[in-house]
Design a protein around this motif. Structure first.
Motif, PDB file in Angstrom:
ATOM      1  N   PHE A   2      13.389  54.347  31.698  1.00 23.59           N
ATOM      2  CA  PHE A   2      12.873  52.987  31.599  1.00 23.59           C
ATOM      3  C   PHE A   2      11.373  53.076  31.875  1.00 23.59           C
ATOM      4  N   ASN A  39       7.709  51.151  31.704  1.00 23.49           N
ATOM      5  CA  ASN A  39       7.138  49.809  31.659  1.00 23.49           C
ATOM      6  C   ASN A  39       5.634  49.886  31.908  1.00 23.49           C
ATOM      7  N   TRP A  81       2.334  47.737  32.688  1.00 17.70           N
ATOM      8  CA  TRP A  81       2.063  46.453  33.330  1.00 17.70           C
ATOM      9  C   TRP A  81       0.704  46.484  34.017  1.00 17.70           C
ATOM     10  N   VAL A 118      12.750  43.571  36.999  1.00 21.57           N
ATOM     11  CA  VAL A 118      12.626  45.030  36.898  1.00 21.57           C
ATOM     12  C   VAL A 118      13.044  45.655  38.223  1.00 21.57           C
ATOM     13  N   LEU A 131       6.877  53.013  36.045  1.00 24.02           N
ATOM     14  CA  LEU A 131       6.087  51.800  35.883  1.00 24.02           C
ATOM     15  C   LEU A 131       4.621  52.194  35.848  1.00 24.02           C
ATOM     16  N   THR A 169       7.792  47.356  27.427  1.00 19.00           N
ATOM     17  CA  THR A 169       8.871  48.150  28.005  1.00 19.00           C
ATOM     18  C   THR A 169       9.506  49.002  26.915  1.00 19.00           C
ATOM     19  N   TYR A 175      15.099  41.736  32.899  1.00 20.30           N
ATOM     20  CA  TYR A 175      15.822  43.004  32.828  1.00 20.30           C
ATOM     21  C   TYR A 175      16.983  43.085  33.805  1.00 20.30           C
TER      22      TYR A 175
END
Length: 195
Positions: free
Chosen positions: A83, A85, A87, A101, A118, A160, A179
């Motif tokens: 995963f 992401n 940001w 998240v 992340l 994402t 999510y």
């Protein structure tokens, strides 16, 4: 004087003030978006994406660095669901989706087959980590440490991307989403059990 402070003008003034707060105060906008997520808006659409799984590509050399300087290479994560992401702390939609998240991460944090990355788009790791600590999130924060292909990140925040165990893109969306939605959790679980 009575004409200036009539009911209509007061209501209009309050609405204008709220509108200005939503425009100029990112946490206020994030709070509104987060509330909309909680009532069912911004669900990630995994049904349409499942049919569009991209062929496995060589992810080697796509690297991210954590706050301790440790490098993670996407090519070395084959066999795991990832995963990813992108940001930033100043991005209201990013802030709005972060609780979901975090909830997803809490669900899978002890699962060695699911990895969370992340990426602070500004590469200001101390600031990003301070945000996570302040919110009580245990999300792993990284900065970009190599070139990122445009197929993964075109510059829109938040973005994402979820890779299946073969390194294929199984989900790639820009914009805030919830999510922690049960359908997305099922989607991650399905990726864990398929090749």
């Amino acid at each position: 004087m009575g004409k200036i402070f009539n009911r209509s003008n007061i209501i209009n003034g309050v609405l204008i003030l709220l509108f200005l707060v939503l425009i100029f105060v990112p946490p206020a906008k994030a709070l509104v978006l987060e509330g909309l997520m909680k009532i069912g808006f911004f669900r990630p659409d995994t049904a349409a994406v499942e049919k569009q799984v991209n062929a496995a590509g060589d992810l080697s050399g796509i690297k991210f660095k954590d706050v301790d300087g440790k490098l993670v290479d996407l090519g070395e994560l084959k066999g795991k669901v990832v995963f990813l992401n992108f940001w930033a702390t100043w991005c209201p939609p990013c802030l709005a989706e972060m609780p979901s998240v975090n909830a997803l991460h809490e669900k899978f944090k002890n699962d060695k087959d699911v990895i969370f990355i992340l990426v602070d788009a500004d590469s200001q790791l101390p600031k990003a980590q301070k945000f996570m600590d302040k919110k009580g999130y245990q999300l792993p924060v990284y900065a970009v440490a190599s070139d990122i292909p445009e197929v993964l990140f075109k510059g829109s925040l938040p973005t994402t991307v979820v890779f299946d165990k073969e390194g294929r893109i199984s989900y790639n969306e820009s914009g805030a989403a919830n999510y922690a939605d049960s359908k997305f959790i099922d989607f991650i679980n399905k990726l864990k059990t398929t090749n």
